[in-house]
Design a protein around this motif. Structure first.
Motif, short mmCIF file in Angstrom:
data_model
loop_
_atom_site.label_atom_id
_atom_site.label_comp_id
_atom_site.label_asym_id
_atom_site.label_seq_id
_atom_site.Cartn_x
_atom_site.Cartn_y
_atom_site.Cartn_z
N ALA A 46 -72.70 55.05 56.79
CA ALA A 46 -71.78 54.38 57.37
C ALA A 46 -70.94 53.41 56.27
CB ALA A 46 -72.05 53.35 58.40
N LEU A 47 -71.47 53.30 55.11
CA LEU A 47 -70.85 52.29 54.13
C LEU A 47 -69.35 53.12 53.76
CD1 LEU A 47 -71.36 49.89 52.52
CD2 LEU A 47 -72.35 51.49 50.52
N PRO A 48 -69.17 54.27 53.34
CA PRO A 48 -67.81 54.77 52.97
C PRO A 48 -66.98 54.58 54.18
CG PRO A 48 -69.71 56.16 52.37
CD PRO A 48 -70.42 55.22 53.39
N PHE A 49 -67.51 54.68 55.66
CA PHE A 49 -66.45 54.15 56.59
C PHE A 49 -65.97 52.69 56.46
CE2 PHE A 49 -68.64 57.92 58.52
CZ PHE A 49 -67.59 58.34 59.33
N ALA A 50 -66.75 51.76 56.17
CA ALA A 50 -66.35 50.69 55.75
C ALA A 50 -65.52 50.38 54.82
CB ALA A 50 -67.37 49.65 55.57
N VAL A 51 -65.68 51.31 53.61
CA VAL A 51 -64.53 51.15 52.52
C VAL A 51 -63.17 51.72 53.15
CG1 VAL A 51 -63.89 52.32 50.28
CG2 VAL A 51 -66.29 51.47 50.68
N ALA A 52 -63.10 52.89 53.90
CA ALA A 52 -62.20 53.30 54.58
C ALA A 52 -61.42 52.35 55.28
CB ALA A 52 -62.44 54.74 55.20
N LEU A 53 -62.06 51.59 56.10
CA LEU A 53 -61.72 50.68 57.08
C LEU A 53 -60.93 49.36 56.43
CD1 LEU A 53 -61.31 49.36 59.96
CD2 LEU A 53 -63.50 48.38 59.59
N LEU A 54 -61.35 48.93 55.11
CA LEU A 54 -60.70 47.98 54.39
C LEU A 54 -59.62 48.75 53.66
CD1 LEU A 54 -63.51 46.58 52.06
CD2 LEU A 54 -62.65 45.54 53.93
N GLY A 55 -59.54 49.83 53.52
CA GLY A 55 -58.09 50.46 53.18
C GLY A 55 -57.08 50.73 54.19
N LEU A 56 -57.64 50.79 55.11
CA LEU A 56 -56.42 50.60 56.51
C LEU A 56 -56.16 49.35 56.84
CD1 LEU A 56 -55.70 52.28 58.97
CD2 LEU A 56 -57.57 51.54 60.21
#
Length: 293
Positions: A46-56
């Motif tokens: 799930a950690l990469p999802f958090a990185v993508a959310l930060l990008g969003l």
């Protein structure tokens, strides 16, 4: 809406190789490339999802930042899965040399730079007189308009249905289920988000502006007329705001469902909310007319 395909790419390795990854997984590597830290399997994936959310969140006003974070998230997910694949214990995860990290950051930076070069530049909208309606004193008027992005709506229903079915499959088995829990939850979240921003209903009256989200017209965002400096229309393309859906953070937000004319609400202290909706000119004119009363 780039967040949907990115989420699909991030979820694919977890769905395919869930049973071939240790629990916990190696999540941190030392200077020499050896694994020296771990996280539960679901948390590590799930950690990469958090990185993508930060990008969003951070890149909605600057699409190249979003591209950088999206590419970084995908590379992080691929690197993490590759390093842990077919390992019985996280301590046996593959080593990651320093140059692999440098290459990953370099590729993400290159993607962000390319997005900067390729993204169309928007020109500032010149100031001008606002449009109004000829509404006699004492007369009341209400303007209502809707807009739906059918592909986004369909994708939302598909993800929500698939996620709900996956949750039923997961059941009490949890990690032992053929469907990873993170995949089921991700499907539900993407489905709900897609439904909320795929169709809207906008109403303008003396009480202000009300924007109702989703097929059920809930939740509802409201803005009183005194909190709006002026209203106007503007032609906006998805590429100019970073994609489809709800783009940007208050007070600079765009709800992009289709390219073309948008209703733009300007705030007294700066900022705006642009909404792609039909008959936007009439809605803007009514807002300005009611404010001038």
């Amino acid at each position: 809406m780039w967040s949907v395909p990115v989420a699909l790419v991030l979820a694919l390795p977890a769905a395919v190789w869930w049973g071939s990854l240790p629990d916990p997984m190696a999540s941190h590597w030392g200077v020499g490339g050896e694994p020296d830290g771990s996280l539960p399997r679901a948390a590590a994936l799930a950690l990469p999802f958090a990185v993508a959310l930060l990008g969003l969140l951070a890149g909605r006003r600057n699409p190249p930042i979003a591209v950088f974070m999206y590419v970084l998230a995908v590379l992080l997910q691929g690197m993490s899965v590759w390093a842990n694949l077919d390992r019985a214990d996280w301590r046996d995860a593959r080593h990651l040399p320093w140059w692999a990290v440098v290459l990953m950051i370099g590729l993400a930076t290159l993607a962000g730079w390319l997005a900067t070069r390729l993204a169309p530049r928007r020109e500032d909208v010149p100031d001008g007189p606002v449009q109004t309606l000829d509404l006699p004193p004492g007369r009341h008027a209400v303007w209502v308009s809707r807009c739906t992005n059918v592909p986004m709506l369909a994708v939302g229903y598909v993800f929500l249905g698939a996620g709900a079915v996956a949750l039923l499959i997961v059941g009490p088995g949890g990690a032992a289920s053929p469907v990873p829990p993170i995949i089921a939850i991700t499907g539900v979240v993407i489905g709900l988000a897609g439904l909320l921003v795929s169709t809207i209903r906008v109403q303008v009256s003396e009480r202000g502006v009300a924007v109702a989200y989703g097929p059920l017209s809930f939740p509802v965002w409201r803005r009183a007329l005194p909190a709006i400096a002026a209203a106007r229309t503007e032609d906006i393309k998805p590429t100019e705001v970073g994609g489809w859906g709800l783009r940007g953070l208050p007070p600079h937000t765009t709800l992009m469902l289709r390219a073309g004319e948008c209703l733009v609400l300007e705030y007294p202290g700066g900022g705006r909310f642009a909404i792609s909706v039909d008959d936007a000119a009439r809605g803007a004119a009514l807002i300005n007319t009611l404010k001038n009363r």
